[in-house]
Design a protein around this motif. Structure first.
Motif, short mmCIF file in Angstrom:
data_model
loop_
_atom_site.label_atom_id
_atom_site.label_comp_id
_atom_site.label_asym_id
_atom_site.label_seq_id
_atom_site.Cartn_x
_atom_site.Cartn_y
_atom_site.Cartn_z
N ASP A 50 0.72 -1.93 9.60
CA ASP A 50 1.31 -1.11 9.41
C ASP A 50 3.14 -2.17 10.32
O ASP A 50 2.75 -2.31 11.59
N ILE A 51 4.18 -2.11 9.39
CA ILE A 51 5.24 -2.86 9.39
C ILE A 51 6.19 -2.85 10.39
O ILE A 51 7.09 -2.43 11.10
N ASP A 52 6.47 -1.01 10.60
CA ASP A 52 6.88 -0.09 11.71
C ASP A 52 6.55 -0.51 12.82
O ASP A 52 6.73 -0.33 14.31
N ASN A 53 5.30 -0.38 13.01
CA ASN A 53 4.34 0.12 14.82
C ASN A 53 4.03 -1.79 14.88
O ASN A 53 3.17 -2.00 16.28
N GLU A 54 3.65 -2.43 13.38
CA GLU A 54 3.03 -4.37 13.80
C GLU A 54 1.78 -3.76 14.30
O GLU A 54 1.27 -4.70 15.26
N LEU A 103 0.92 -0.89 -0.12
CA LEU A 103 -0.10 0.38 -0.22
C LEU A 103 1.47 1.49 0.01
O LEU A 103 0.51 2.36 -0.46
N ASP A 104 2.50 1.34 0.85
CA ASP A 104 3.36 2.43 0.52
C ASP A 104 4.12 1.94 2.01
O ASP A 104 4.65 0.68 1.32
N GLU A 105 4.90 2.48 1.70
CA GLU A 105 6.57 2.62 1.94
C GLU A 105 6.40 1.58 3.39
O GLU A 105 7.49 1.38 3.52
N THR A 106 5.46 1.65 4.21
CA THR A 106 4.93 1.17 5.72
C THR A 106 3.97 0.05 5.53
O THR A 106 3.35 -0.06 7.29
N HIS A 107 3.26 -0.08 5.00
CA HIS A 107 1.61 -0.35 5.01
C HIS A 107 2.02 -1.44 3.79
O HIS A 107 1.93 -1.37 2.85
N VAL A 108 1.49 -3.15 4.24
CA VAL A 108 0.89 -3.43 3.04
C VAL A 108 -0.79 -3.85 3.74
O VAL A 108 -1.43 -4.44 5.37
N MET A 109 -1.15 -5.27 2.26
CA MET A 109 -2.85 -5.04 2.39
C MET A 109 -2.78 -6.80 2.52
O MET A 109 -2.12 -7.76 2.03
N VAL A 110 -3.40 -7.58 3.90
CA VAL A 110 -3.81 -8.46 4.13
C VAL A 110 -5.04 -8.96 4.21
O VAL A 110 -5.84 -8.18 5.01
#
Length: 652
Positions: A390-394, A367-374
C-alpha cells in the motif's frame, strides 16, 4: 499508375503498342522497368486492404503512394536520359543502379509499415478488456521455458515469450490462443511490447539489430526498422509511436503520413516512457534521472509537441529498469530504483525511494491505484513470498496462497499480475493478511540475517565477541530508526574482537574469500546471460558448447566498481573502460569463461552460479556467491538477458 497497370497486364499482346507506352510519364516507365521488391508490394497491398472501408482514407493514401513512387523513379534515374517515346524495354536496357532502387524500396517499406501501424493503433481493442479475477492458469501453446510477457493495456490479450524468443498472443482470461510469432534470434531482454489495443507487437534487442513489428492477430510481420533500437511508447490517440534510436536519439513515427523524425522535445538517450491516464497523447519520457512531461497533439501539419513539465530525480534514486507504473490516477509514478521501489510525485516534483532491499525484489505489478504486488525472499532463502504494498500507508500485507505461484513478471501498467513457472498465471484479485510497515519488515529481515551471521561466527557458541554482538542486536531490536546503524556497529565489533582473539589485526586478509585492497565503498555491478553472441565452438569441449562474445562498456559512477560477469555457456567478455574506477572483476558461470580488457585489476573466479534474470532462483544463489567475496558492498545494478551482445554499466 492505372495506365502502368494496364500496360503490365497486356505485356506481350499485339494490342499493346508503343503509343500506349508513350503516354506514360517518365517515372511510370522507370517504375515499370524496375518494379518494387515483392515484400514492398505485399506491404502496399496489406495497407490497401486495411483502407477498403474508408474511401477518403484510401484516396489520401494513394496520393501519398504516388508521390513516393515518383520520387523513387526520379532519384534512381537522374543520371539517365529517358525520352518521351522510349519504351519500358528501352528503359530497362539502361541498366540503372539497382542498389538505388533497393534503398528506395526500403524507404517505401518504412512508409507502408508506419502507416499500417498507425491504422492498426486506431482500431478498437482486439479482444474486450475484462477483469482477470483470481489467479488462473493460461496456456502458452507450444512455448516452453517461459521467460517474460506483456499485457495489452486496454484489451483482453497478453503476449508471452519463452527463452528462445518465440511468442504467443493469448486471450485473457481463459488463455485461448490468438496467434504465434516465431521471433527466433530476438533477445528476450528487453521483452516485446504490445500496443494498448492489442493489435501490434514491437520487439527489439535494444542494441544494433533494430526493431520488428508484427500484426498481433495474425502473427505476420509488418515492418523491420533499421534505425530504431527499442519501443518507448504507443500514442494511439494521435496514431503515432515513440522509438529509441540506435544513435541515442528519440524518434517520433507518424502513422498518418508514414514519416519518422527526431522527437523535438524528448531528452536524448531516453530509455523510459509512460502514457498518462486521463491525458490522451501525454507522455512522461526520459532517462534514469531526467524526465519530461510532453503533450502530443494531431494537427493539420502532423503531430505537434508541447512541453508541460520537467523533472529531475536525485542521484541514488534514479530509474534502473522495467516499466514506469502510473499510480494514484496518474498523479504519481512508481519505478525500479536499483533494488528498491522508487517514486515520483508529478504534482510536487518530489521523488524518493521506499527501501525494500534486500528483502523485497523487483519487479512489481499494479493491483489498483494505490497497491502493487511485490515478491520477497522466502523463509527458506530460496523460494519467494508474495505481498501487497500500500503506497499511501507504506504498509505491506502477505498475499494468500493462490496468487503466489511462480515468479512475478514486469508485464506493463495494466491492472493485474502475471507470474511464470512451469505454467503461466494471471489475475487481478487477491486476498491478504495483516499488514505491517514496510520498513519494519525489511529491518526484521536484516536483523535475522545479521543474527544468523553472528551465530555462524560463534564456534563454540560461548565465544565472547559473537555473544556480546548477539546481545547488542537483541537489545536494540525494537529501535527502528537506529537499527541499521547498531547492526553495523555490532558486526564490526564482533569482527574486531574475533581478530584480537586470534592475534590478528583488523587489516589482515581474512581466511575466507575476499577482495583485499578493494575500497569498502566500492559498488557491485552485475551482468548476466545464458549465452553470448555465438563466436565459435569451444576448443577441446566434447559437448560442443558455443563460445560467445560480449562487450561490456564501463562508465564512471563516482565510486570504485566491482564488476560481476556471469553466464551458463562459455563467454569471452570484452571490457572497455570508458571512465570507471574498476577495482576488481568477479567471474562466475557453469562453463569456464574469460575476460579481456580488465587491465591490471584482479579477476577472480568465484564459482559456477549464473543468472540472467533478477527474478530467478539462480539470482539468489549468485548473490550469495558474490557476497562471499564482496561482503557488504552494495549491489547497485543487475543487467541480464538470455542472449547478450553489448552492455553498458554505470554512467547514470
Amino acid at each position: 499508375m492505372a495506365i502502368a497497370t494496364a500496360i503490365a497486364a497486356c505485356a506481350g499482346m499485339t494490342a499493346c503498342t508503343r503509343i500506349q507506352e508513350a503516354a506514360l510519364a517518365v517515372e511510370d516507365k522507370v517504375n515499370s522497368a524496375y518494379p518494387m521488391a515483392p515484400e514492398t508490394r505485399v506491404a502496399q497491398e496489406r495497407l490497401v486492404l486495411l483502407l477498403e472501408g474508408d474511401p477518403k482514407g484510401l484516396a489520401h493514401f494513394k496520393s501519398q503512394r504516388d508521390t513516393r513512387l515518383s520520387l523513387r523513379a526520379l532519384t534512381c534515374s537522374k543520371s539517365a536520359s529517358i525520352g518521351r517515346f522510349d519504351s519500358i524495354a528501352a528503359v530497362r536496357s539502361l541498366e540503372l543502379d539497382r542498389a538505388c532502387f533497393q534503398e528506395q524500396d526500403k524507404e517505401l517499406q518504412k512508409f507502408y509499415g508506419v502507416r499500417t501501424i498507425g491504422l492498426l493503433l486506431a482500431q478498437p481493442p482486439l479482444r474486450p478488456l475484462r477483469p482477470l479475477g483470481p489467479s488462473s492458469v493460461v496456456s502458452p501453446g507450444k512455448l516452453a521455458s517461459l521467460s517474460t510477457g506483456a499485457f495489452a493495456r486496454d484489451a483482453g490479450v497478453a503476449l508471452v515469450q519463452d527463452v528462445r524468443g518465440d511468442a504467443a498472443l493469448v486471450q485473457i482470461p481463459g488463455g485461448t490462443m490468438v496467434s504465434q510469432m516465431p521471433l527466433q534470434g530476438v533477445s528476450v531482454a528487453p521483452a516485446a511490447k504490445v500496443s494498448p489495443n492489442g493489435r501490434v507487437v514491437g520487439t527489439g534487442d535494444g542494441r544494433r539489430q533494430g526493431m520488428t513489428f508484427y500484426e498481433a492477430e495474425t502473427g505476420t510481420r509488418i515492418w523491420q526498422s533499421a534505425e530504431a533500437a527499442g519501443m518507448l511508447a504507443w500514442l494511439p490517440e494521435v496514431s503515432a509511436l515513440v522509438l529509441a534510436g540506435l544513435d541515442g536519439s528519440t524518434l517520433l513515427a507518424d502513422g498518418q503520413d508514414g514519416t519518422i523524425v527526431a522527437h523535438p522535445m524528448s531528452p536524448r538517450h531516453s530509455s523510459f516512457a509512460m502514457s498518462m491516464p486521463a491525458h490522451p497523447g501525454r507522455l512522461l519520457i526520459g532517462t534514469a534521472r531526467e524526465l519530461s512531461l510532453i503533450d502530443h497533439v494531431r494537427g493539420p501539419s502532423g503531430v505537434s509537441t508541447n512541453l508541460v513539465k520537467q523533472f529531475s530525480i536525485p542521484s541514488g534514486h534514479g530509474i534502473t529498469s522495467g516499466n514506469l507504473i502510473p499510480m494514484r490516477s496518474g498523479k504519481s509514478v512508481l519505478f525500479a530504483s536499483m533494488r528498491d521501489i522508487g517514486w515520483l510525485d508529478l504534482d510536487s516534483g518530489r521523488s524518493g525511494i521506499w527501501r525494500s532491499a534486500p528483502y523485497f525484489g523487483i519487479p512489481f505489478a499494479k493491483l489498483d491505484e494505490t497497491h502493487v504486488m511485490v515478491d520477497s525472499i522466502g523463509d527458506d532463502a530460496v523460494s519467494t513470498k508474495t505481498w501487497s504494498f500500500d503506497i499511501d500507508n507504506e504498509m505491506v500485507a502477505p498475499v494468500a496462497a493462490g496468487a503466489t505461484r511462480g515468479l512475478l513478471i514486469d508485464a506493463g501498467d495494466r491492472i493485474g499480475f502475471m507470474r511464470r513457472g512451469n505454467q503461466l498465471w494471471v489475475g487481478d484479485q487477491i486476498e491478504t493478511g495483516d499488514a505491517s510497515k514496510i520498513e519494519s519488515v525489511v529491518a526484521d529481515y536484516e536483523f535475522r540475517l545479521q543474527l544468523k551471521k553472528l551465530e555462524q561466527q560463534s564456534e563454540p557458541a560461548s565465544t565472547l565477541p559473537a555473544a556480546v554482538a548477539r546481545q547488542d542486536l537483541m537489545a536494540m531490536h525494537g529501535g527502528e530508526a537506529a537499527r541499521a546503524a547498531a547492526m553495523a556497529t555490532a558486526g564490526a565489533r564482533a569482527a574486531l574482537e574475533a581478530a584480537r582473539a586470534t592475534g590478528r589485526s583488523g587489516n589482515e586478509k581474512p581466511s575466507t574469500p575476499g577482495l583485499g585492497g578493494v575500497p569498502a565503498d566500492a559498488q557491485v555491478h552485475v551482468v548476466g546471460v545464458y549465452e553470448g553472441r555465438s563466436k565459435t565452438r569451444r576448443a577441446g569441449s566434447s559437448s560442443g558448447h558455443p563460445l560467445g562474445e560480449i562487450n561490456v562498456t564501463l562508465r564512471g559512477t563516482g565510486r570504485p566498481m566491482v564488476l560481476v560477469l556471469t553466464s551458463y555457456e562459455p563467454v569471452e567478455w570484452k571490457v572497455v573502460n570508458a571512465g570507471s574506477q574498476l577495482a576488481a572483476v568477479l567471474l562466475s558461470g557453469y562453463h569456464a569463461s574469460s575476460v579481456k580488457g580488465a587491465g591490471n585489476v584482479p579477476v577472480l573466479r568465484i564459482g559456477s552460479e549464473y543468472a540472467y534474470s533478477s527474478a530467478s532462483p539462480g539470482y539468489l544463489k549468485l548473490r550469495s556467491a558474490v557476497a562471499r567475496y564482496a561482503g557488504a558492498r552494495e549491489i547497485r545494478s543487475f543487467q541480464g538477458g538470455y542472449t547478450g551482445t553489448d552492455f553498458i554499466v554505470g554512467g547514470n
